[in-house]
Scaffold this motif. Structure first.
Motif, short mmCIF file in Angstrom:
data_model
loop_
_atom_site.label_atom_id
_atom_site.label_comp_id
_atom_site.label_asym_id
_atom_site.label_seq_id
_atom_site.Cartn_x
_atom_site.Cartn_y
_atom_site.Cartn_z
N ASN A 67 1.01 -1.17 0.07
CA ASN A 67 -0.08 -0.17 0.03
C ASN A 67 0.79 1.33 0.17
O ASN A 67 1.86 1.34 0.86
CB ASN A 67 -0.97 0.08 1.18
N GLN A 68 0.47 2.10 -0.95
CA GLN A 68 1.32 3.38 -0.99
C GLN A 68 0.21 4.63 -0.93
O GLN A 68 -0.67 4.42 -1.86
CB GLN A 68 2.26 3.60 -2.22
N THR A 69 0.53 5.46 -0.09
CA THR A 69 -0.63 6.45 0.21
C THR A 69 0.27 7.86 0.26
O THR A 69 1.32 8.07 0.83
CB THR A 69 -1.40 6.45 1.48
N LEU A 70 -0.41 8.82 -0.76
CA LEU A 70 0.27 10.19 -0.86
C LEU A 70 -0.83 11.06 -0.31
O LEU A 70 -1.97 11.17 -0.73
CB LEU A 70 0.36 10.35 -2.27
N GLN A 71 -0.48 11.75 1.00
CA GLN A 71 -1.41 12.69 1.51
C GLN A 71 -0.92 14.37 1.42
O GLN A 71 0.21 14.53 1.48
CB GLN A 71 -1.59 12.32 2.92
N LEU A 72 -1.72 14.98 0.82
CA LEU A 72 -1.40 16.20 0.68
C LEU A 72 -1.47 16.92 2.13
O LEU A 72 -2.24 16.92 2.97
CB LEU A 72 -2.31 17.40 -0.10
N ALA A 73 -0.34 17.77 2.45
CA ALA A 73 -0.19 18.39 3.80
C ALA A 73 -0.52 19.95 3.76
O ALA A 73 -0.94 20.40 5.04
CB ALA A 73 1.17 17.88 4.46
N GLN A 74 -0.30 20.49 3.01
CA GLN A 74 -0.43 21.99 2.84
C GLN A 74 -1.85 22.57 2.33
O GLN A 74 -2.20 21.97 1.24
CB GLN A 74 0.68 22.71 1.91
N PRO A 75 -2.47 23.16 3.38
CA PRO A 75 -3.72 23.38 3.04
C PRO A 75 -3.93 24.29 1.77
O PRO A 75 -5.06 24.31 1.04
CB PRO A 75 -4.16 24.56 4.07
N SER A 76 -2.72 25.12 1.24
CA SER A 76 -2.83 25.82 0.14
C SER A 76 -3.02 24.83 -1.20
O SER A 76 -3.51 25.54 -2.29
CB SER A 76 -1.88 26.72 -0.07
N MET A 77 -2.72 23.72 -1.05
CA MET A 77 -2.72 22.86 -2.11
C MET A 77 -3.92 22.03 -2.12
O MET A 77 -4.31 21.28 -3.20
CB MET A 77 -1.42 21.74 -2.01
N PHE A 78 -4.98 22.14 -1.18
CA PHE A 78 -5.98 21.32 -1.10
C PHE A 78 -7.18 21.90 -2.23
O PHE A 78 -7.10 23.09 -2.51
CB PHE A 78 -6.92 21.65 0.16
N PRO A 79 -7.86 21.02 -2.73
CA PRO A 79 -9.03 21.32 -3.68
C PRO A 79 -9.99 22.29 -2.99
O PRO A 79 -9.92 22.31 -1.70
CB PRO A 79 -9.53 20.25 -4.18
#
Length: 130
Positions: A67-79
């Motif tokens: 399993n590989q998971t990539l999580q966005l951490a910067q709120p400026s990058m969130f949709p």
């Protein structure tokens, strides 16, 4: 008077602590020594370990689930209108892999493990004869 009572009590205590020795024949002594020999016991365990390696050599490799998971951490990058735990901010990959062995490699492992079993059995029998 005190010494007269102390001496028999002391002799009684000493005689109770002494134990009779068993008379063993030579063959019984050799059998007992072989049964309690730690070197022989270790060699016997080596035979069992070699047999376990032989079983393991005959097994095929198990599949692997990754399993590989990539999580966005910067709120400026969130949709827009999403938070950190939203599924839109995460990518997940599942991967099932299986290693394939060539038949000659597997047979080579089995052959080496079989020779190891024979070697351990020979070492045990040689030590047992000493």
């Amino acid at each position: 008077m005190r010494h007269f009572l102390l001496a028999p009590c002391l002799l009684l205590a000493i005689s109770c602590s002494l134990q009779a020795q068993n008379v063993l024949s030579l063959s019984d002594a050799v059998r007992l020594a072989k049964a309690n020999n730690t070197v022989l016991q270790a060699e016997k365990l080596n035979i069992n370990a070699a047999r376990a390696d032989l079983i393991t050599a005959g097994l095929r490799p198990n599949p692997t689930l990754n399993n590989q998971t990539l999580q966005l951490a910067q709120p400026s990058m969130f949709p827009k209108d999403t938070r950190w735990a939203n599924a839109h901010n995460r990518q997940v990959w599942w991967q099932l892999t299986k290693q394939f062995q060539w038949p000659s490699i597997r047979q080579g492992k089995i052959d080496v493990a079989s020779q190891t079993v024979l070697l351990a059995e020979n070492a045990y029998s040689m030590l047992k004869e000493i």
